[in-house]
Structures are given as C-alpha cells and as structure tokens.
Design an enzyme around this catalytic site. Structure first.
Site, short mmCIF file in Angstrom:
data_model
loop_
_atom_site.label_atom_id
_atom_site.label_comp_id
_atom_site.label_asym_id
_atom_site.label_seq_id
_atom_site.Cartn_x
_atom_site.Cartn_y
_atom_site.Cartn_z
N TRP A 255 -26.64 21.23 -23.50
CA TRP A 255 -27.55 20.09 -23.36
C TRP A 255 -28.66 20.07 -24.40
CZ3 TRP A 255 -32.00 22.68 -23.00
CH2 TRP A 255 -31.98 23.95 -22.39
N ASN A 256 -28.87 21.16 -25.12
CA ASN A 256 -30.10 21.21 -25.93
C ASN A 256 -30.00 20.34 -27.19
OD1 ASN A 256 -28.31 23.00 -27.10
ND2 ASN A 256 -29.88 24.46 -27.71
N LYS B 41 -16.12 18.99 -22.47
CA LYS B 41 -16.81 19.20 -21.19
C LYS B 41 -18.30 19.26 -21.51
CE LYS B 41 -18.49 21.62 -18.44
NZ LYS B 41 -19.85 21.45 -17.86
N PRO B 42 -19.02 18.16 -21.26
CA PRO B 42 -20.46 18.17 -21.60
C PRO B 42 -21.27 18.94 -20.56
CG PRO B 42 -19.83 16.05 -20.62
CD PRO B 42 -18.57 16.88 -20.69
N ALA B 43 -22.49 19.30 -20.95
CA ALA B 43 -23.44 19.84 -19.97
C ALA B 43 -23.79 18.71 -19.00
CB ALA B 43 -24.68 20.33 -20.68
N SER C 277 -25.01 30.29 -23.56
CA SER C 277 -25.67 31.60 -23.50
C SER C 277 -24.67 32.74 -23.73
CB SER C 277 -26.34 31.78 -22.14
OG SER C 277 -25.36 31.87 -21.13
N GLU D 230 -20.61 30.29 -29.88
CA GLU D 230 -21.93 30.14 -30.52
C GLU D 230 -22.95 30.39 -29.43
OE1 GLU D 230 -22.58 29.35 -33.76
OE2 GLU D 230 -20.46 29.41 -34.24
N CYS E 143 -31.35 27.44 -30.05
CA CYS E 143 -30.90 28.83 -30.18
C CYS E 143 -31.57 29.54 -31.34
CB CYS E 143 -29.39 28.85 -30.35
SG CYS E 143 -28.83 27.76 -31.68
N GLU F 247 -33.65 36.60 -24.67
CA GLU F 247 -33.87 35.22 -25.11
C GLU F 247 -34.63 34.49 -24.01
OE1 GLU F 247 -30.55 32.42 -25.09
OE2 GLU F 247 -31.12 31.83 -27.12
P1 NAD Z 1 -24.94 28.29 -20.35
O1 NAD Z 1 -24.45 29.59 -20.77
O2 NAD Z 1 -25.59 28.18 -18.99
O3 NAD Z 1 -23.71 27.29 -20.43
C1 NAD Z 1 -23.55 26.24 -19.56
C2 NAD Z 1 -22.16 25.65 -19.76
O4 NAD Z 1 -21.21 26.67 -19.54
C3 NAD Z 1 -21.88 24.54 -18.79
O5 NAD Z 1 -21.15 23.53 -19.46
C4 NAD Z 1 -21.02 25.22 -17.75
O6 NAD Z 1 -20.16 24.31 -17.09
C5 NAD Z 1 -20.27 26.22 -18.58
N1 NAD Z 1 -19.84 27.38 -17.81
C6 NAD Z 1 -20.57 28.10 -16.95
N2 NAD Z 1 -19.83 29.10 -16.42
C7 NAD Z 1 -18.61 29.01 -17.01
C8 NAD Z 1 -17.42 29.79 -16.91
N3 NAD Z 1 -17.34 30.84 -16.10
N4 NAD Z 1 -16.38 29.43 -17.68
C9 NAD Z 1 -16.46 28.37 -18.52
N5 NAD Z 1 -17.57 27.61 -18.64
C10 NAD Z 1 -18.63 27.94 -17.90
O7 NAD Z 1 -25.92 27.79 -21.50
P2 NAD Z 1 -27.01 26.66 -21.47
O8 NAD Z 1 -28.17 27.11 -20.65
O9 NAD Z 1 -26.40 25.35 -21.16
O10 NAD Z 1 -27.45 26.61 -23.03
C11 NAD Z 1 -28.47 27.41 -23.53
C12 NAD Z 1 -27.89 28.57 -24.31
O11 NAD Z 1 -27.10 28.08 -25.38
C13 NAD Z 1 -28.93 29.45 -24.96
O12 NAD Z 1 -28.59 30.80 -24.77
C14 NAD Z 1 -28.82 29.09 -26.44
O13 NAD Z 1 -29.25 30.08 -27.33
C15 NAD Z 1 -27.38 28.80 -26.56
N6 NAD Z 1 -27.10 27.97 -27.74
C16 NAD Z 1 -26.48 28.55 -28.81
C17 NAD Z 1 -26.25 27.80 -29.98
C18 NAD Z 1 -25.61 28.43 -31.20
O14 NAD Z 1 -25.27 27.70 -32.13
N7 NAD Z 1 -25.43 29.73 -31.25
C19 NAD Z 1 -26.63 26.46 -30.02
C20 NAD Z 1 -27.23 25.90 -28.89
C21 NAD Z 1 -27.45 26.67 -27.75
#
Ligand code: NAD
Length: 480
Positions: free
Chosen positions: A146-147, A170-172, A225, A246, A280, A380
């Site tokens: 979502w970010n 699959k969007p957030a 994450s 990522e 991130c 983080e």
């Molecule tokens: P998150 O890890 O909570 O991911 C949420 C997503 O993962 C949702 O779409 C959810 O449906 C899916 N999900 C959850 N459990 C799952 C499973 N067991 N199997 C498959 N999918 C599953 O992350 P967030 O809070 O939405 O995003 C923030 C994180 O993203 C931060 O850690 C940030 O650093 C990272 N991020 C990284 C980059 C990069 O380029 N490295 C870019 C943007 C964000």
C-alpha cells in the site's frame, strides 16, 4: 467509488465487499469486492489458459502496443489517479503526482523493452549451435503493498507483461481502489487478450496464500515486510517457484563534516518523512562524524520539527497520516519504547492534538543513541522515526552501518568524491546514493542484500525473475 475483481476479462463482484478508508479523517473512499481462495483459483486458471495461447506469450509487438496504450490512458487520468492515491494512502499530493508520473514512465520503459528480450546463440563445436532462448516463465503472481501502490505495481507488472508472462495482481487492502483504477485503464486498451491480467482483492490473506502455493503459478513477486517474505519463501518451496522478494530496510545516511549541515539536515529530514516514513528506503539511521555531530543535532531536529503534518490534499502539507490506525498505534508504541531506552530524546513526536479522531497522524521523532544493537537501530520502524549516531573514522561508520540484517539502501554525504565511492563500495546495500537519498529510476535495478530480499526490479535485470533461459541444441553440420 467501487472496485471489483478482474478475472478472465470480466470485472466481477462477489457477495461481500469492504470499505477503503481515508487515513486523514476515517471517511469512506469507496468499496472493493472481498475475495479469497476461490477467486484466486479462478484468476490463476484464467492466467494459465492465457499463457498457453500464443497470442500473448509469443507476440512482443502486441505486448508493446498494449503497454504503451495503457501508459497513454493513465497519462490522461494522471491528476485523478494522484488524488485517489492521496485519498487512500494519505501521502502528500506532490508525492502522489510524482508517483503516478513515475509509474507511467516505468510502464513506457518496459513497453520499449517488450520488443527486446534477446537470448544468444553459441557455436559450441563445428556444426553444433546452442541457442539460448529467453522465454516468459509463465503465470506471475504480483503481491503489491500500500505504501507506493502505483509505482510498485508498475515495476512488477511492467517486466512481467513485457516478457510475456500472464499475471494475477493482489493489491493491499488499503489501496485496492487505486490498483483497480490502474488496471481498469489496462482493461480498456483494445486488443488485450482476456486472462492476460487478472486482479483479486481481499482484506485477509487467503487469496495471497493460494497464489503462493498453487502449482499453476510459476513466479511470485512480493513487495512487503521481511517477515511475510520469509513465510512466502517457505510456502513456495514445495512448488519451487521463482521468487522476487523486495522486503524491509533500515536505511543509513553517513554524514561527513565537509557538507553544509543545515542543507544536509533538511534533505535527510525529507528523506526520513517521505510517505510519513513508510517507504522501505526512508532514512532511518543518521551516522554523523563526531566533529559535525552537535551541528547536525540542531539542524536535523529543527528540520523535522518544521515538517508540516496534515491532510495530504492540502498542497502546503509535506507529511500526511500513516496508512491506518493499527499501523499508527504500532509505530507509536515502538517509538515510545525507544524514548525509554535511548541516550537522548531530541524530538518527541506524537499524535497532533487537533487531529480528527478517526485519523492516523503521527509527527516525527528524533533520538540520539550510541549502541547500534538497540532494537530501534535494528528493527524497521515503519514511520517517521530517526536515530542519530556518532562515528570517528570511516571504518567505524562502515561497521556501524553494516551492523544490520537488512541491506536495501544507504546514502553518503561528503564533497570528497574518492571517499564517497570508497564508502559506497563498503556499504552492503542494493542501492547507495551520494549526496542524495530515495532516488529511484525505471532504468536502474534496485533490490536488497541479505534480508532485504531476492532478485532485482526496475531495469533490465528485472526480466531475470520473470523469464527462463532455454537451451536449444541443434547439430546443423558443416559445409565442405
Ligand atoms: P506485509 O508484509 O504486511 O505484506 C502485506 C501483504 O502480504 C498483503 O497483500 C497480504 O495479503 C500479503 N500476505 C500476508 N501474509 C501472506 C502469506 N502468508 N502469503 C502470501 N501473502 C501474504 O507488508 P506491508 O506492511 O503491507 O508493507 C510494508 C513493508 O513493505 C515494509 O517492511 C517495507 O519496507 C516493505 N517494502 C519494501 C519495498 C522494497 O522495494 N524492498 C518497497 C515497499 C515496501
């Protein structure tokens, strides 16, 4: 505004739907279809069937014209999309406009590359040719956070579609409407074969989990994450998927005393509070040479305290709310724990007193600490929180900066060009900026070292995650 699932060329709704909320005031932006395992199965089946038809996977000219047509449609709606992004995500409108422009640029970049996915041919012996054919890997599942939902969608779907994969997005949950608006524009491009792109939305994780363990999905591209990335790696092992992960980061800025402290502090404050600290690569640790430490304390505190926080639609606002109340409450708890154990609190952020009750604002915090093993130097914390640390030598700065499980990005601030490159080489990160921070380009690969991820997105190397290299060997003989 409403959004539906997009499966096999049709926008379909189920019995349930969920609300997308504006984090600036808690109001309802619109509703999205609630999905789960069944919708994921249908979308995967559609993508699998589309991949097995030659009209997409073997048709680079069509793929280019679809991607370029999509970019033109998005361009025509850019201001509406930027507004929707701020409504759903909360980020400052200038950041939303920049993100939409970046996403369109990225789709055009991959539209160009769609007609250039070359393999190579080797003459291995007299009369024996080995052709290395780069082929699309199959069905790609794209799990988008979502970010930065526009640009992070573009950097995954761009290379996936350009090289001939078919996809399920699959969007957030928090930014489903923005993702759906992007994909609606793609669905309107004439000539897109049905089933090439599909989308399933949900508030839970059942659809995402099925995308990860389905035997019909060949690639998973996940941005999120590190904790979820690890769960995906485990769940994908049985079907041996290609993974593009990522993940999280703890970006360090290393500041030498030959830069202007006021200007550097202002730029680092901007880098730390981008998307309210929910990027991130946002600046999280600032390592400063001892001789410039006091000046940086004063200037960084002033720059963070001056950050205007409020509704992102107001053009005077530089920092919007966090994505939702659970995220805000979690960050606030972590920050308050840090206040209790750090050496010094320079700026004590909190919930602004005049914020609407249902909003999720949090103002920036700055602490000083000298032990990089503290949880707030290691974990983080996905919000506007910065730690200031001191170093005496380049070696100490490198040791402290590399004292982390992450390796996503870092920056070096100095006027000494040789020192900048020496430091960049020593810092174990996928990206190092010199006198800059957070600059990303469609052309330039990004990704993480260590627990910040696997693979690269952006640039040409992004194809690696969405393609297979096939060896076709043929004995053709010789003449004479
Ligand atoms: P998150 O890890 O909570 O991911 C949420 C997503 O993962 C949702 O779409 C959810 O449906 C899916 N999900 C959850 N459990 C799952 C499973 N067991 N199997 C498959 N999918 C599953 O992350 P967030 O809070 O939405 O995003 C923030 C994180 O993203 C931060 O850690 C940030 O650093 C990272 N991020 C990284 C980059 C990069 O380029 N490295 C870019 C943007 C964000």
């Amino acid at each position: 505004m409403d959004s539906r699932h997009w499966i096999d060329g049709a926008w379909v709704t189920g019995t349930d739907r969920f609300a997308s909320l504006n984090p600036a005031d808690g109001s309802v932006v619109g509703h999205a279809a609630e999905g789960g395992r069944a919708e994921a199965e249908a979308a995967i089946a559609a993508a699998h069937a589309a991949f097995n038809r030659p009209d997409w996977a073997q048709n680079p000219r069509l793929r280019q014209s679809i991607l370029l047509g999509w970019a033109d449609r998005l361009d025509a709606q850019a201001e509406d999309l930027a507004r929707l992004l701020t409504l759903e995500n909360g980020k400052a409108i200038a950041q939303s406009r920049g993100e939409i422009a970046g996403a369109i640029s990225e789709i055009r970049y991959y539209g160009g590359l769609a007609r250039h996915v070359p393999g190579h041919v080797l003459e291995v012996e007299p009369g024996v040719l080995s052709t290395m054919l780069r082929e699309p890997a199959g069905v790609a599942a794209l799990i988008i956070p979502w970010n930065a939902p526009a640009v992070l969608l573009a950097r995954a779907i761009g290379p996936a579609l350009a090289c001939g994969c078919t996809v399920v997005v699959k969007p957030a949950a928090q930014t489903t409407l923005l993702t759906a608006a992007f994909l609606r524009a793609l669905s309107e491009v004439p000539g897109l074969p049905r089933g090439v792109c599909n989308m399933v939305s949900e508030t839970g994780h059942a659809a995402a989990a099925r995308l990860v363990d389905s035997p019909l999905v060949d690639v998973v591209s996940f941005t999120g994450s590190t904790a979820t990335g690890k769960r995906i790696m485990v769940a994908a092992a049985d079907t041996m998927k290609k993974l593009s992960l990522e993940l999280g980061g703890k970006s360090c800025c290393v500041v030498f005393p030959d830069v202007d402290p006021a200007e550097t502090a202002a730029r680092i404050a901007t880098a730390a509070t981008i998307i309210s600290g929910q990027q991130c690569t946002a600046a999280r640790r600032v390592l400063v040479h001892a001789s410039a430490f006091d000046a940086m304390k004063t200037h960084l505190r002033a720059a963070l305290a001056a950050m205007t926080v409020g509704n992102g639609l107001d053009p005077a606002i530089r920092m919007g709310p966090l994505i939702d109340r659970p995220a805000r409450d979690q960050v606030q708890t972590q920050v308050e724990r840090a206040f209790d154990s750090c050496n010094e609190v320079l700026l004590r952020g909190g919930v602004p007193p005049d914020a609407p009750a249902a909003a999720s604002f949090l103002t920036p915090s700055l602490v000083v600490h000298d032990d990089p093993s503290a949880f707030f130097c290691q974990d983080e914390i996905f919000g506007p929180f910065v730690v200031l640390e001191r170093f005496e030598t380049e070696a100490e700065a490198v040791a402290k900066a590399n004292n982390t499980v992450f390796g996503l990005s870092a920056s070096v601030w100095t006027r000494d060009g040789a020192r900048a490159l020496r430091m960049a080489r020593a810092l174990r990160n996928g990206t190092v900026w010199i006198n800059d921070h957070n600059r990303l380009f469609a052309e330039a690969e990004t990704g993480g070292y260590r627990q910040s991820g696997l693979g690269r997105l952006h640039g040409y190397d992004a194809f690696a995650d969405f393609t297979e290299l096939k060896h076709v060997c043929q004995t053709v003989g010789t003449i004479g």
